[in-house]
Design a protein around this motif. Structure first.
Motif, PDB file in Angstrom:
ATOM      1  N   THR A 254      43.357 -31.142  38.143  1.00 33.27           N
ATOM      2  CA  THR A 254      44.363 -32.047  37.601  1.00 33.27           C
ATOM      3  C   THR A 254      45.599 -31.254  37.226  1.00 33.27           C
ATOM      4  OG1 THR A 254      43.458 -31.837  35.368  1.00 33.27           O
ATOM      5  CG2 THR A 254      42.675 -33.683  36.673  1.00 33.27           C
ATOM      6  N   LYS A 255      46.732 -31.918  37.268  1.00 34.37           N
ATOM      7  CA  LYS A 255      47.980 -31.307  36.830  1.00 34.37           C
ATOM      8  C   LYS A 255      48.217 -31.742  35.393  1.00 34.37           C
ATOM      9  CE  LYS A 255      52.794 -30.887  38.161  1.00 34.37           C
ATOM     10  NZ  LYS A 255      53.112 -29.546  38.301  1.00 34.37           N
ATOM     11  N   GLU A 256      48.343 -30.774  34.513  1.00 33.80           N
ATOM     12  CA  GLU A 256      48.578 -31.058  33.100  1.00 33.80           C
ATOM     13  C   GLU A 256      49.800 -30.260  32.661  1.00 33.80           C
ATOM     14  OE1 GLU A 256      45.094 -30.498  30.720  1.00 33.80           O
ATOM     15  OE2 GLU A 256      43.823 -31.607  32.115  1.00 33.80           O
ATOM     16  N   GLY A 257      50.868 -30.971  32.386  1.00 43.73           N
ATOM     17  CA  GLY A 257      52.113 -30.288  32.043  1.00 43.73           C
ATOM     18  C   GLY A 257      52.609 -29.514  33.241  1.00 43.73           C
ATOM     19  N   ARG A 258      52.905 -28.236  33.039  1.00 43.79           N
ATOM     20  CA  ARG A 258      53.367 -27.395  34.153  1.00 43.79           C
ATOM     21  C   ARG A 258      52.233 -26.624  34.797  1.00 43.79           C
ATOM     22  NH1 ARG A 258      58.460 -24.306  31.657  1.00 43.79           N
ATOM     23  NH2 ARG A 258      57.005 -24.112  29.945  1.00 43.79           N
ATOM     24  N   GLY A 259      51.010 -26.757  34.256  1.00 46.26           N
ATOM     25  CA  GLY A 259      49.869 -26.029  34.784  1.00 46.26           C
ATOM     26  C   GLY A 259      48.948 -26.909  35.610  1.00 46.26           C
ATOM     27  N   ILE A 260      48.049 -26.262  36.317  1.00 49.72           N
ATOM     28  CA  ILE A 260      47.036 -26.927  37.117  1.00 49.72           C
ATOM     29  C   ILE A 260      45.695 -26.509  36.532  1.00 49.72           C
ATOM     30  CG2 ILE A 260      45.994 -27.070  39.412  1.00 49.72           C
ATOM     31  CD1 ILE A 260      48.829 -26.436  40.510  1.00 49.72           C
ATOM     32  N   ILE A 261      44.852 -27.482  36.183  1.00 50.64           N
ATOM     33  CA  ILE A 261      43.555 -27.209  35.584  1.00 50.64           C
ATOM     34  C   ILE A 261      42.483 -27.493  36.623  1.00 50.64           C
ATOM     35  CG2 ILE A 261      41.969 -27.753  33.693  1.00 50.64           C
ATOM     36  CD1 ILE A 261      44.656 -26.614  32.750  1.00 50.64           C
ATOM     37  N   MET A 262      41.640 -26.482  36.878  1.00 52.75           N
ATOM     38  CA  MET A 262      40.552 -26.615  37.839  1.00 52.75           C
ATOM     39  C   MET A 262      39.238 -26.516  37.070  1.00 52.75           C
ATOM     40  SD  MET A 262      39.874 -24.383  41.325  1.00 52.75           S
ATOM     41  CE  MET A 262      40.069 -22.830  40.491  1.00 52.75           C
ATOM     42  N   ARG A 263      38.367 -27.512  37.248  1.00 50.26           N
ATOM     43  CA  ARG A 263      37.059 -27.541  36.593  1.00 50.26           C
ATOM     44  C   ARG A 263      35.982 -27.477  37.671  1.00 50.26           C
ATOM     45  NH1 ARG A 263      40.478 -30.981  33.939  1.00 50.26           N
ATOM     46  NH2 ARG A 263      40.742 -30.570  31.728  1.00 50.26           N
ATOM     47  N   ILE A 264      35.153 -26.431  37.606  1.00 42.28           N
ATOM     48  CA  ILE A 264      34.129 -26.200  38.616  1.00 42.28           C
ATOM     49  C   ILE A 264      32.761 -26.253  37.944  1.00 42.28           C
ATOM     50  CG2 ILE A 264      33.269 -24.575  40.338  1.00 42.28           C
ATOM     51  CD1 ILE A 264      36.124 -23.325  40.298  1.00 42.28           C
ATOM     52  N   PRO A 265      31.877 -27.192  38.366  1.00 42.20           N
ATOM     53  CA  PRO A 265      30.537 -27.239  37.784  1.00 42.20           C
ATOM     54  C   PRO A 265      29.754 -25.973  38.141  1.00 42.20           C
ATOM     55  CG  PRO A 265      30.860 -29.022  39.376  1.00 42.20           C
ATOM     56  CD  PRO A 265      32.097 -28.207  39.369  1.00 42.20           C
ATOM     57  N   LEU A 266      28.957 -25.493  37.205  1.00 41.05           N
ATOM     58  CA  LEU A 266      28.176 -24.285  37.406  1.00 41.05           C
ATOM     59  C   LEU A 266      26.695 -24.612  37.534  1.00 41.05           C
ATOM     60  CD1 LEU A 266      29.856 -22.012  34.725  1.00 41.05           C
ATOM     61  CD2 LEU A 266      30.283 -22.032  37.180  1.00 41.05           C
ATOM     62  N   GLU A 267      26.002 -23.808  38.310  1.00 38.96           N
ATOM     63  CA  GLU A 267      24.561 -23.971  38.432  1.00 38.96           C
ATOM     64  C   GLU A 267      23.930 -23.742  37.064  1.00 38.96           C
ATOM     65  OE1 GLU A 267      20.950 -21.786  40.764  1.00 38.96           O
ATOM     66  OE2 GLU A 267      22.871 -21.943  41.778  1.00 38.96           O
ATOM     67  N   GLY A 268      23.049 -24.612  36.658  1.00 41.41           N
ATOM     68  CA  GLY A 268      22.419 -24.485  35.355  1.00 41.41           C
ATOM     69  C   GLY A 268      23.152 -25.250  34.271  1.00 41.41           C
ATOM     70  N   GLY A 269      24.278 -25.862  34.620  1.00 44.65           N
ATOM     71  CA  GLY A 269      25.017 -26.676  33.669  1.00 44.65           C
ATOM     72  C   GLY A 269      26.306 -26.037  33.221  1.00 44.65           C
ATOM     73  N   GLY A 270      27.141 -26.831  32.635  1.00 42.10           N
ATOM     74  CA  GLY A 270      28.439 -26.366  32.163  1.00 42.10           C
ATOM     75  C   GLY A 270      29.480 -26.373  33.256  1.00 42.10           C
ATOM     76  N   ARG A 271      30.672 -25.957  32.895  1.00 42.95           N
ATOM     77  CA  ARG A 271      31.790 -25.914  33.840  1.00 42.95           C
ATOM     78  C   ARG A 271      32.619 -24.665  33.604  1.00 42.95           C
ATOM     79  NH1 ARG A 271      34.644 -31.093  35.644  1.00 42.95           N
ATOM     80  NH2 ARG A 271      32.937 -32.530  35.868  1.00 42.95           N
ATOM     81  N   LEU A 272      33.162 -24.168  34.680  1.00 38.81           N
ATOM     82  CA  LEU A 272      34.160 -23.109  34.613  1.00 38.81           C
ATOM     83  C   LEU A 272      35.507 -23.806  34.638  1.00 38.81           C
ATOM     84  CD1 LEU A 272      35.056 -20.120  34.797  1.00 38.81           C
ATOM     85  CD2 LEU A 272      34.955 -20.388  37.280  1.00 38.81           C
ATOM     86  N   VAL A 273      36.338 -23.578  33.630  1.00 38.73           N
ATOM     87  CA  VAL A 273      37.657 -24.196  33.547  1.00 38.73           C
ATOM     88  C   VAL A 273      38.707 -23.103  33.700  1.00 38.73           C
ATOM     89  CG1 VAL A 273      39.227 -25.587  32.155  1.00 38.73           C
ATOM     90  CG2 VAL A 273      36.759 -26.000  32.031  1.00 38.73           C
ATOM     91  N   VAL A 274      39.597 -23.277  34.680  1.00 37.71           N
ATOM     92  CA  VAL A 274      40.622 -22.283  34.985  1.00 37.71           C
ATOM     93  C   VAL A 274      41.977 -22.974  34.982  1.00 37.71           C
ATOM     94  CG1 VAL A 274      41.449 -20.611  36.693  1.00 37.71           C
ATOM     95  CG2 VAL A 274      38.998 -21.018  36.438  1.00 37.71           C
ATOM     96  N   GLU A 275      42.945 -22.373  34.287  1.00 43.37           N
ATOM     97  CA  GLU A 275      44.320 -22.883  34.324  1.00 43.37           C
ATOM     98  C   GLU A 275      45.132 -21.989  35.243  1.00 43.37           C
ATOM     99  OE1 GLU A 275      48.021 -24.141  31.408  1.00 43.37           O
ATOM    100  OE2 GLU A 275      46.227 -23.252  30.550  1.00 43.37           O
TER     101      GLU A 275
END
Length: 55
Positions: A16-37
């Protein structure tokens, strides 16, 4: 003690685009997410790198 929620069904990969950044959410094996701006330039560099690896 707090109830533990199972870490299942964290959803699909999303970007998703949030403000001037781009946020990428990647599901991880075993649960949770990796969130990268990323900046626009970093996203373009990532795209080029992935294209090179997949092409």
């Amino acid at each position: 003690m707090a109830a533990m929620k199972p870490r299942t069904g964290d959803g699909p990969m999303e970007v998703t685009k949030e403000g001037r950044g781009i946020i990428m959410r990647i599901p991880l094996e075993g649960g949770g997410r990796l969130v990268v701006e990323l900046t626009q330039e970093e996203a373009k560099e990532l795209q080029e790198t992935l294209d090179g690896a997949l092409g």
